[in-house]
Motif scaffolding. Sequence first.
Motif, PDB file in Angstrom:
ATOM      1  N   ILE A 266       0.833  -0.988  -0.077  1.00 41.48           N
ATOM      2  CA  ILE A 266       0.082  -0.059  -0.049  1.00 41.48           C
ATOM      3  C   ILE A 266       0.875   1.230  -0.100  1.00 41.48           C
ATOM      4  N   ASP A 267       2.006   1.156   0.777  1.00 40.58           N
ATOM      5  CA  ASP A 267       2.734   2.505   0.854  1.00 40.58           C
ATOM      6  C   ASP A 267       3.302   2.848  -0.575  1.00 40.58           C
ATOM      7  N   ASP A 268       3.726   2.029  -1.350  1.00 43.08           N
ATOM      8  CA  ASP A 268       4.135   2.218  -2.703  1.00 43.08           C
ATOM      9  C   ASP A 268       3.214   2.789  -3.610  1.00 43.08           C
ATOM     10  N   LEU A 269       1.921   2.317  -3.389  1.00 48.30           N
ATOM     11  CA  LEU A 269       0.644   2.557  -4.035  1.00 48.30           C
ATOM     12  C   LEU A 269       0.338   4.167  -3.820  1.00 48.30           C
ATOM     13  N   VAL A 270       0.431   4.402  -2.310  1.00 47.37           N
ATOM     14  CA  VAL A 270       0.178   5.638  -1.909  1.00 47.37           C
ATOM     15  C   VAL A 270       1.180   6.776  -2.416  1.00 47.37           C
ATOM     16  N   HIS A 271       2.455   6.270  -2.602  1.00 47.73           N
ATOM     17  CA  HIS A 271       3.325   7.026  -2.990  1.00 47.73           C
ATOM     18  C   HIS A 271       3.420   7.580  -4.428  1.00 47.73           C
ATOM     19  N   ARG A 272       2.740   6.678  -5.135  1.00 42.59           N
ATOM     20  CA  ARG A 272       2.722   7.047  -6.702  1.00 42.59           C
ATOM     21  C   ARG A 272       1.530   8.125  -6.491  1.00 42.59           C
ATOM     22  N   VAL A 273       0.575   7.787  -5.986  1.00 41.69           N
ATOM     23  CA  VAL A 273      -0.689   8.644  -6.055  1.00 41.69           C
ATOM     24  C   VAL A 273      -0.394  10.010  -5.358  1.00 41.69           C
ATOM     25  N   ARG A 274       0.358   9.982  -4.534  1.00 44.82           N
ATOM     26  CA  ARG A 274       0.866  11.318  -4.135  1.00 44.82           C
ATOM     27  C   ARG A 274       1.377  12.303  -4.937  1.00 44.82           C
ATOM     28  N   ASP A 275       2.501  11.349  -5.835  1.00 47.08           N
ATOM     29  CA  ASP A 275       3.258  11.872  -6.974  1.00 47.08           C
ATOM     30  C   ASP A 275       2.709  12.630  -8.141  1.00 47.08           C
ATOM     31  N   ALA A 276       1.342  11.945  -8.022  1.00 47.29           N
ATOM     32  CA  ALA A 276       0.426  12.260  -9.057  1.00 47.29           C
ATOM     33  C   ALA A 276      -0.471  13.540  -8.791  1.00 47.29           C
ATOM     34  N   GLY A 277      -0.216  14.065  -7.637  1.00 41.01           N
ATOM     35  CA  GLY A 277      -0.831  15.384  -7.056  1.00 41.01           C
ATOM     36  C   GLY A 277      -1.964  15.358  -5.894  1.00 41.01           C
ATOM     37  N   LEU A 278      -2.163  14.012  -5.527  1.00 38.67           N
ATOM     38  CA  LEU A 278      -3.167  13.854  -4.505  1.00 38.67           C
ATOM     39  C   LEU A 278      -2.416  13.637  -3.223  1.00 38.67           C
ATOM     40  N   VAL A 280      -2.626  12.192   0.272  1.00 36.60           N
ATOM     41  CA  VAL A 280      -3.192  11.050   0.853  1.00 36.60           C
ATOM     42  C   VAL A 280      -2.783  10.833   2.374  1.00 36.60           C
ATOM     43  N   GLY A 281      -3.914  10.833   3.175  1.00 34.74           N
ATOM     44  CA  GLY A 281      -3.405  10.309   4.534  1.00 34.74           C
ATOM     45  C   GLY A 281      -3.901   8.845   4.782  1.00 34.74           C
ATOM     46  N   VAL A 282      -2.755   8.195   5.382  1.00 38.10           N
ATOM     47  CA  VAL A 282      -3.051   6.723   5.506  1.00 38.10           C
ATOM     48  C   VAL A 282      -2.937   6.433   7.103  1.00 38.10           C
ATOM     49  N   THR A 283      -4.127   5.672   7.611  1.00 36.92           N
ATOM     50  CA  THR A 283      -4.136   5.155   8.898  1.00 36.92           C
ATOM     51  C   THR A 283      -4.235   3.602   9.096  1.00 36.92           C
ATOM     52  N   PHE A 284      -3.578   2.973   9.780  1.00 37.87           N
ATOM     53  CA  PHE A 284      -3.794   1.628  10.018  1.00 37.87           C
ATOM     54  C   PHE A 284      -4.117   1.286  11.236  1.00 37.87           C
ATOM     55  N   SER A 285      -5.125   0.541  11.616  1.00 40.94           N
ATOM     56  CA  SER A 285      -5.601   0.255  13.033  1.00 40.94           C
ATOM     57  C   SER A 285      -5.603  -1.302  13.190  1.00 40.94           C
TER      58      SER A 285
END
Length: 386
Positions: A266-278, A280-285
Amino acid sequence: MDVTRSLARQSLLVAAVAAVLDGAQMVMCGGFGLAPVAATVLTVATVAADLALAAPAATAAAVAVAQVVVKVSVAVFAHHYGLTARVFDVGFLVAGYQAGAWLSGVVSVLTVTLLAGGALTVNAMAALAGTNNPVRLVISALGAGVVPWLVGRYTAARGAYIAELEQRERLRRQEQRAALDRALADEREAIARDLHDVISHHVSAIGIHAGVARMALSRSDSESAARSVDAVESSSRAAMVDLRRQLDLLHGREDDGERQPGLADIDDLVHRVRDAGLTVGVTFSGDAPVLPESLDVMLYRVVQEMLTNALRHGGERAELEIVYRPGSVEIRETNPITARAPGVNVHRGLDGIRRRAELFDGTVVHGSDSSGTRWDIRVSVPIGVA
């Protein structure tokens, strides 16, 4: 049909053989020397009754009656003239078999009763002439009248049983083919969903980066343009890796050690989305359990589709929350609601998420929050016990 013609030919052959044998026995019994006219009439009747054995199954009862009448008439003729030769009864036996095989219900019972009565009458006349022991004649009569009928009944029941088994086998094969067709359809749908997720995610990121690069170049901002071009290159490579993985799975090539992505990626996926300009805040519980590979891949694809939708249709900041509970995993994503471009269909991605979750008995709830300003989607999937 060839089978039908073959059965018709065999039926004619049986009738012809019975007529020849019974007619020959009539000729050799000696009746023509004593009463040629009566013997001729009885011989013709015997041959006709035997040839009637080739008639359709619906006439089995009438043929049996004709055989009994002819046989009793021949017995009366032989008794009247004191003939001791036993009249051959091939046609009578065949008629009894056909009655057992082709008839059912009350008609079948009445027919076998008539056959047994005719055989008893014939053998009783023979006993009066002193040609045999009465007990043996009764046994012979029952054998001639009942046994062929029983054999016919058994043959018909066995044929019906075999036909039922064949029908069951045909149904089983049809069900197997239907199950295979459903499995193939499900597999095609799963591949289509995966390709949709991969392509839409990466192409959306590439499109956004390309747009940023174009605007940076128009402002002569070479540094921003270079970062955006690097992001396009990175997204393109990631897209090719994911597409190659999907094609390898499609062709059954999984021996290169590569695995499908899961929640650990997920971290790699979120990193790519952030690079695209969005943002993203991620929380694991909760404590992350060991998930089955198929479930892990499905949850990753769900998150990928959520973030892709937020990237394409949302704005500002998206919040992603992954909660591990005893016996279930819940994924929630929220993002601001923005005006949607004409012609953009947001339902396809949601349908893909819903179908993926339903495969694992999961539930999907989506819509705007209480304030009506943010989009909220939740996916909850039970964790099966291996």
